[in-house]
Design an enzyme around this catalytic site. Structure first.
Site, PDB file in Angstrom:
ATOM      1  N   SER A 141       0.874  -1.180   0.000  1.00 31.15           N
ATOM      2  CA  SER A 141       0.000   0.000   0.000  1.00 31.15           C
ATOM      3  C   SER A 141       0.904   1.222   0.000  1.00 31.15           C
ATOM      4  O   SER A 141       2.077   1.121   0.386  1.00 31.15           O
ATOM      5  CB  SER A 141      -0.826  -0.048   1.298  1.00 31.15           C
ATOM      6  OG  SER A 141      -1.353   1.212   1.614  1.00 31.15           O
ATOM      7  N   TYR A 154      -1.314  -0.416  10.740  1.00 27.03           N
ATOM      8  CA  TYR A 154      -1.435  -0.861   9.339  1.00 27.03           C
ATOM      9  C   TYR A 154      -0.180  -0.448   8.568  1.00 27.03           C
ATOM     10  O   TYR A 154       0.431  -1.255   7.870  1.00 27.03           O
ATOM     11  CB  TYR A 154      -2.688  -0.234   8.716  1.00 27.03           C
ATOM     12  CG  TYR A 154      -2.933  -0.619   7.268  1.00 27.03           C
ATOM     13  CD1 TYR A 154      -3.311  -1.912   6.920  1.00 27.03           C
ATOM     14  CD2 TYR A 154      -2.789   0.319   6.239  1.00 27.03           C
ATOM     15  CE1 TYR A 154      -3.542  -2.254   5.590  1.00 27.03           C
ATOM     16  CE2 TYR A 154      -3.019  -0.020   4.913  1.00 27.03           C
ATOM     17  CZ  TYR A 154      -3.394  -1.308   4.598  1.00 27.03           C
ATOM     18  OH  TYR A 154      -3.615  -1.659   3.279  1.00 27.03           O
TER      19      TYR A 154
HETATM   20  N1  LIG Z   1      -8.741  -1.597  -0.845  1.00 26.06           N
HETATM   21  C1  LIG Z   1      -7.728  -0.752  -0.799  1.00 26.06           C
HETATM   22  O1  LIG Z   1      -7.910   0.468  -0.933  1.00 26.06           O
HETATM   23  C2  LIG Z   1      -6.315  -1.273  -0.596  1.00 26.06           C
HETATM   24  C3  LIG Z   1      -5.269  -0.386  -0.852  1.00 26.06           C
HETATM   25  C4  LIG Z   1      -3.958  -0.817  -0.675  1.00 26.06           C
HETATM   26  C5  LIG Z   1      -3.714  -2.117  -0.266  1.00 26.06           C
HETATM   27  N2  LIG Z   1      -4.755  -2.970  -0.042  1.00 26.06           N
HETATM   28  C6  LIG Z   1      -4.434  -4.327   0.416  1.00 26.06           C
HETATM   29  O2  LIG Z   1      -5.077  -5.258  -0.419  1.00 26.06           O
HETATM   30  C7  LIG Z   1      -5.286  -6.467   0.301  1.00 26.06           C
HETATM   31  C8  LIG Z   1      -6.723  -6.951   0.082  1.00 26.06           C
HETATM   32  O3  LIG Z   1      -7.614  -6.025   0.664  1.00 26.06           O
HETATM   33  P1  LIG Z   1      -9.057  -5.659   0.046  1.00 26.06           P
HETATM   34  O4  LIG Z   1      -9.036  -4.228  -0.221  1.00 26.06           O
HETATM   35  O5  LIG Z   1      -9.423  -6.603  -1.015  1.00 26.06           O
HETATM   36  O6  LIG Z   1      -9.955  -5.843   1.371  1.00 26.06           O
HETATM   37  P2  LIG Z   1     -11.164  -6.829   1.752  1.00 26.06           P
HETATM   38  O7  LIG Z   1     -12.225  -6.756   0.729  1.00 26.06           O
HETATM   39  O8  LIG Z   1     -11.501  -6.506   3.166  1.00 26.06           O
HETATM   40  O9  LIG Z   1     -10.491  -8.271   1.656  1.00 26.06           O
HETATM   41  C9  LIG Z   1      -9.607  -8.742   2.639  1.00 26.06           C
HETATM   42  C10 LIG Z   1      -9.391 -10.220   2.410  1.00 26.06           C
HETATM   43  O10 LIG Z   1      -8.455 -10.697   3.402  1.00 26.06           O
HETATM   44  C11 LIG Z   1      -9.014 -11.853   4.032  1.00 26.06           C
HETATM   45  N3  LIG Z   1      -8.577 -11.936   5.419  1.00 26.06           N
HETATM   46  C12 LIG Z   1      -8.664 -10.969   6.376  1.00 26.06           C
HETATM   47  N4  LIG Z   1      -8.201 -11.456   7.549  1.00 26.06           N
HETATM   48  C13 LIG Z   1      -7.811 -12.726   7.325  1.00 26.06           C
HETATM   49  C14 LIG Z   1      -7.266 -13.749   8.140  1.00 26.06           C
HETATM   50  N5  LIG Z   1      -7.023 -13.554   9.440  1.00 26.06           N
HETATM   51  N6  LIG Z   1      -6.991 -14.952   7.572  1.00 26.06           N
HETATM   52  C15 LIG Z   1      -7.230 -15.168   6.243  1.00 26.06           C
HETATM   53  N7  LIG Z   1      -7.750 -14.257   5.426  1.00 26.06           N
HETATM   54  C16 LIG Z   1      -8.038 -13.046   5.958  1.00 26.06           C
HETATM   55  C17 LIG Z   1     -10.541 -11.678   3.938  1.00 26.06           C
HETATM   56  O11 LIG Z   1     -11.192 -12.937   3.904  1.00 26.06           O
HETATM   57  P3  LIG Z   1     -12.040 -13.628   5.097  1.00 26.06           P
HETATM   58  O12 LIG Z   1     -12.810 -12.556   5.789  1.00 26.06           O
HETATM   59  O13 LIG Z   1     -12.895 -14.619   4.366  1.00 26.06           O
HETATM   60  O14 LIG Z   1     -11.020 -14.288   5.950  1.00 26.06           O
HETATM   61  C18 LIG Z   1     -10.668 -11.028   2.554  1.00 26.06           C
HETATM   62  O15 LIG Z   1     -10.698 -12.021   1.558  1.00 26.06           O
HETATM   63  C19 LIG Z   1      -4.927  -6.162   1.757  1.00 26.06           C
HETATM   64  O16 LIG Z   1      -3.646  -6.672   2.041  1.00 26.06           O
HETATM   65  C20 LIG Z   1      -4.918  -4.654   1.801  1.00 26.06           C
HETATM   66  O17 LIG Z   1      -4.059  -4.158   2.798  1.00 26.06           O
HETATM   67  C21 LIG Z   1      -6.047  -2.570  -0.193  1.00 26.06           C
END
Ligand SMILES: NC(=O)c1ccc[n+]([C@@H]2O[C@H](COP(=O)([O-])OP(=O)(O)OC[C@H]3O[C@@H](n4cnc5c(N)ncnc54)[C@H](OP(=O)(O)O)[C@@H]3O)[C@@H](O)[C@H]2O)c1
Length: 263
Positions: A141, A154
């Site tokens: 990120s 974070y």
């Molecule tokens: N969205 C943004 O703006 C953004 C920006 C920069 C970076 N990112 C990064 O992108 C990645 C994905 O995030 P997203 O935006 O797609 O968010 P999201 O929709 O909240 O998805 C998060 C995913 O992580 C899984 N997860 C969370 N805790 C977990 C655990 N303890 N064990 C196994 N799986 C777990 C969740 O699945 P379950 O609930 O089924 O376990 C879900 O599939 C993250 O690393 C985030 O930091 C996101």
């Protein structure tokens, strides 16, 4: 034969957002996907919605419990040895002022985003090294490059990923194993709803600016190209300007961040 048709790709956090969109994008290109996250039923539904569902597998797991995770993965050697590309994506964000964040909530973020990614990567690394081939994607990120209000743990977890996996990349210099950091700005996912408040509960609120971010599909396409082109680091979204400001004009970065209303 396409780049992806002989590849097995393990995606953590595949039940939602960026991970789910990446599973769809790569399955469409012909890859076999191993879908992981905590919610087994959701993973099953996504698997059956992918093209050629019989080619894909689910591996439910919780990355935040290193001990149980290590134990589980020790029973999955055959599956792990088949992984060509790992997308280390599972993650959780934060919406808490530092002085309000309980140590438990901070530790949970670190266990999920940092130690989880480490355990997952170490489970496939021996096989990749034996084959002298493989690729690991780390979902970082802009907060992996600078600190930002309401996200101290974070940002710390994402910075830690850079330190760890950059070191690993240097150690792998004689091998054909690549590592790519993907640093998206805001992507329209549930990340802000799932983000932890100070007491460890989910914020359950969609950030206004997140809702105007890029789509998970756009992010998934960038991830696909980063693997195909073995890119070491990719920035995407409007927020990447802050990465350059932080690097080349830190005083201006500090001035701008003071004036951004965080959410
Ligand atoms: N969205 C943004 O703006 C953004 C920006 C920069 C970076 N990112 C990064 O992108 C990645 C994905 O995030 P997203 O935006 O797609 O968010 P999201 O929709 O909240 O998805 C998060 C995913 O992580 C899984 N997860 C969370 N805790 C977990 C655990 N303890 N064990 C196994 N799986 C777990 C969740 O699945 P379950 O609930 O089924 O376990 C879900 O599939 C993250 O690393 C985030 O930091 C996101």
């Amino acid at each position: 034969m396409s780049f992806w048709s002989d590849k097995t790709v393990w995606i953590t956090g595949a039940s939602s957002g960026i991970g789910k969109a990446t599973a769809i994008e790569l399955a469409k290109k012909g890859a076999s996907i191993i879908l992981s996250s905590r919610r087994a039923e959701v993973l099953k539904e996504i698997k059956s919605s992918l093209p050629n569902p019989e080619r894909h597998q689910t591996l439910p797991l919780d990355v935040s419990d290193s001990q149980k995770l290590t134990q589980l993965l020790s029973t999955k050697t055959e599956l792990l040895s088949s992984v060509n590309v790992l997308i280390n994506n599972a993650g959780i964000s934060q919406r808490a002022l530092t002085w309000d964040a309980s140590l438990d909530s901070e530790r949970h973020i670190m266990e999920t985003n940092y130690f989880g990614a480490v355990v997952i990567a170490k489970s496939v690394l021996p096989y990749m090294m034996k084959a002298n081939n493989g690729f690991i994607v780390i979902l970082s990120s802009p907060a992996g490059k600078f600190g930002f209000p309401l996200r101290s743990s974070y940002a710390a977890s994402k910075h830690a990923l850079h330190g760890y996996f950059e070191s690993l990349r240097a150690e792998l210099k004689e091998t054909n194993i690549g590592i790519s950091f993907i640093c998206p700005g805001r992507v329209q996912t549930n990340i802000s709803k799932n983000a932890l408040q100070g007491d460890g509960s989910a914020s359950n609120s969609m950030d206004e600016r997140l809702a105007r971010g890029i789509t998970p599909k756009q992010c998934a396409e960038v991830i696909r190209r980063a693997v195909e082109q073995r890119k070491p680091e990719v920035y995407l979204g409007r927020e990447q300007v802050l990465i350059y400001l932080h690097r080349y004009a830190p005083w201006l970065f500090r001035w701008v961040v003071k004036r951004i209303k965080p959410n």
